[in-house]
Design an enzyme around this catalytic site. Sequence first.
Site, PDB file in Angstrom:
ATOM      1  N   ASP A   1     -16.301 -20.927 -97.143  1.00 17.56           N
ATOM      2  CA  ASP A   1     -17.277 -20.518 -98.144  1.00 17.56           C
ATOM      3  C   ASP A   1     -16.489 -20.235 -99.432  1.00 17.56           C
ATOM      4  O   ASP A   1     -15.793 -19.224 -99.545  1.00 17.56           O
ATOM      5  CB  ASP A   1     -18.007 -19.267 -97.645  1.00 17.56           C
ATOM      6  CG  ASP A   1     -18.923 -18.661 -98.700  1.00 17.56           C
ATOM      7  OD1 ASP A   1     -18.837 -19.055 -99.879  1.00 17.56           O
ATOM      8  OD2 ASP A   1     -19.716 -17.773 -98.346  1.00 17.56           O
TER       9      ASP A   1
ATOM     10  N   CYS B   1     -25.422  -8.337-100.000  1.00 18.06           N
ATOM     11  CA  CYS B   1     -25.688  -9.341 -98.958  1.00 18.06           C
ATOM     12  C   CYS B   1     -24.554  -9.399 -97.942  1.00 18.06           C
ATOM     13  O   CYS B   1     -24.174 -10.490 -97.471  1.00 18.06           O
ATOM     14  CB  CYS B   1     -25.921 -10.730 -99.548  1.00 18.06           C
ATOM     15  SG  CYS B   1     -27.305 -10.808-100.663  1.00 18.06           S
TER      16      CYS B   1
ATOM     17  N   GLN C   1     -16.939 -17.590-103.976  1.00 16.56           N
ATOM     18  CA  GLN C   1     -16.245 -16.629-104.849  1.00 16.56           C
ATOM     19  C   GLN C   1     -14.812 -17.048-105.175  1.00 16.56           C
ATOM     20  O   GLN C   1     -14.117 -16.326-105.890  1.00 16.56           O
ATOM     21  CB  GLN C   1     -16.224 -15.235-104.190  1.00 16.56           C
ATOM     22  CG  GLN C   1     -17.598 -14.630-103.975  1.00 16.56           C
ATOM     23  CD  GLN C   1     -18.332 -14.302-105.284  1.00 16.56           C
ATOM     24  OE1 GLN C   1     -17.730 -14.271-106.362  1.00 16.56           O
ATOM     25  NE2 GLN C   1     -19.629 -14.069-105.201  1.00 16.56           N
TER      26      GLN C   1
ATOM     27  N   LYS D   1     -22.250 -19.914-110.175  1.00 13.73           N
ATOM     28  CA  LYS D   1     -21.172 -18.915-110.224  1.00 13.73           C
ATOM     29  C   LYS D   1     -19.968 -19.434-111.016  1.00 13.73           C
ATOM     30  O   LYS D   1     -18.985 -18.734-111.185  1.00 13.73           O
ATOM     31  CB  LYS D   1     -20.761 -18.520-108.809  1.00 13.73           C
ATOM     32  CG  LYS D   1     -21.864 -17.764-108.048  1.00 13.73           C
ATOM     33  CD  LYS D   1     -21.367 -17.269-106.717  1.00 13.73           C
ATOM     34  CE  LYS D   1     -22.485 -16.838-105.781  1.00 13.73           C
ATOM     35  NZ  LYS D   1     -23.148 -15.589-106.180  1.00 13.73           N
TER      36      LYS D   1
ATOM     37  N   HIS E   1     -20.692 -12.971 -96.306  1.00 13.58           N
ATOM     38  CA  HIS E   1     -21.998 -12.895 -96.961  1.00 13.58           C
ATOM     39  C   HIS E   1     -23.059 -13.302 -95.925  1.00 13.58           C
ATOM     40  O   HIS E   1     -22.776 -14.108 -95.031  1.00 13.58           O
ATOM     41  CB  HIS E   1     -21.979 -13.892 -98.130  1.00 13.58           C
ATOM     42  CG  HIS E   1     -23.127 -13.812 -99.073  1.00 13.58           C
ATOM     43  ND1 HIS E   1     -24.334 -14.400 -98.806  1.00 13.58           N
ATOM     44  CD2 HIS E   1     -23.245 -13.239-100.298  1.00 13.58           C
ATOM     45  CE1 HIS E   1     -25.160 -14.193 -99.835  1.00 13.58           C
ATOM     46  NE2 HIS E   1     -24.515 -13.482-100.749  1.00 13.58           N
TER      47      HIS E   1
HETATM   48  N1  PLP Z   1     -21.116 -16.731-100.166  1.00 14.62           N
HETATM   49  C1  PLP Z   1     -20.590 -15.790-100.947  1.00 14.62           C
HETATM   50  C2  PLP Z   1     -19.229 -15.270-100.655  1.00 14.62           C
HETATM   51  C3  PLP Z   1     -21.328 -15.308-102.040  1.00 14.62           C
HETATM   52  O1  PLP Z   1     -20.812 -14.381-102.831  1.00 14.62           O
HETATM   53  C4  PLP Z   1     -22.619 -15.843-102.283  1.00 14.62           C
HETATM   54  C5  PLP Z   1     -23.438 -15.336-103.389  1.00 14.62           C
HETATM   55  O2  PLP Z   1     -23.245 -14.275-103.907  1.00 14.62           O
HETATM   56  C6  PLP Z   1     -23.098 -16.835-101.443  1.00 14.62           C
HETATM   57  C7  PLP Z   1     -22.326 -17.250-100.387  1.00 14.62           C
HETATM   58  C8  PLP Z   1     -24.450 -17.440-101.646  1.00 14.62           C
HETATM   59  O3  PLP Z   1     -24.464 -18.186-102.818  1.00 14.62           O
HETATM   60  P1  PLP Z   1     -25.833 -18.814-103.372  1.00 14.62           P
HETATM   61  O4  PLP Z   1     -26.810 -17.671-103.440  1.00 14.62           O
HETATM   62  O5  PLP Z   1     -25.462 -19.349-104.705  1.00 14.62           O
HETATM   63  O6  PLP Z   1     -26.258 -19.855-102.416  1.00 14.62           O
END
Ligand code: PLP
Length: 416
Positions: free
Chosen positions: A207, A375, A210, A233, A134
Amino acid sequence: MNAKVNTPAPASVPTFADGIGRADFPILSRTVYGRPLVYLDNAATTQKPRQVVEAMVDEYYNANANVHRGVHYLSRQATDLHEQARDTVRQFIHARSTTEIIFTRGTTEAINLLASCMARRKQGGEVIVSAMEHHSNIVPWQLNGFKLKVIPMTDEGELDLDAYDTLFTPETRAVSVAQVSNVLGVVNPIDRIISIAHSHGVPVVIDGAQSTPHMAVDMIEMDCDYFAFSSHKIYGPTGVGVLYGKEQLLDQLPPYQGGGEMIRNVSFDHTTFNDLPYRFEAGTPDYIGTHALAVALDYVSGIGIETIHRHEQDLTHYAIERLSQIQGMHIYAPDTLLASASAGPVSFNIRGIHHLDLGTLLDRLGIAVRTGHHCAEPLMHRLGAEGTVRASFALYNTRADIDTLAAGIERVCHMF
Ligand code: PLP
């Protein structure tokens, strides 16, 4: 990358025909364009159960006061809720100590915090990320002056670990990878990724945006060095997230932002800093949000993350089975998705139909899916796609939701 699959759900998986806990989510009974809502955009954000919303209202109505600052009753009550939330998070991800749990605004801020603090500790160097990250696990490192090295991905959607092993140099400062891809849904082999990094003496950032909502995560067992996830999430409120870090590593990092609560003593000549975790939490935290996150985690634990995982895994399997029967369907990395026991999102395109058109027309049928690059532009380039349609599941989804999605896609196909 689109193997033909026709995989029934694993025999041992109990199916929850009505989803789990649907009655707790009032929004699911609304209509859009006069049709019942089918919400399949859970990887972007999940809906919130009554228990979470009511906890927020209750705290605002009955126990609202700034935390860590007051000697008065309300302040102590709000502080207790906030600190109990930290312990709920600790237990949920099985960390050793609450000193290792830092509240942030989300996964994005957690990674920005780390990148910024690591850069201030020592400028420059390299960070290894994967081809399926992401943007929030790419841009913070770039902004803070790190050079990125990229673990390549095979055509089947697997990370190439042999190539990974060759990326380490004396300049490698960290490895930072997603446990579950927000596009492909595959679960990456983080055990091996972590052990290879550690054999090179390099810390690993996971990270968990997900993964945490869909599978048990255990900091002690995983042995990652840092881990990030977002409250919204996993049925919690927006604006709250968590950075876990091993205490001995966090201790070596300089503070992130300056302000209240992160200091011990301040003078115009010299400032000393607070202990962990407060050193990284400048200013008034979102204490209503942290308490509500704890309520969300308790909600998940009350059902059981394993039960949720099995149900969502069934939905992922069923979605792949149903969608692959549609003419012109291209699902991204379905074999790896199935093999990795994922409960993750399913990304696809239909030949001859732009993903935005498909998403827009599905919306008119009451079906909420995500379209675009999610993203993850570098991954889109790797897939040779401008964007995809993504269906992603939560505990309240049903096989019937997927039938509605499949019927909706077929209807759109007939229009083109
Ligand atoms: N990392 C992953 C794999 C994501 O799917 C997302 C959001 O969709 C993020 C990071 C960023 O999360 P946030 O926007 O809640 O900070």
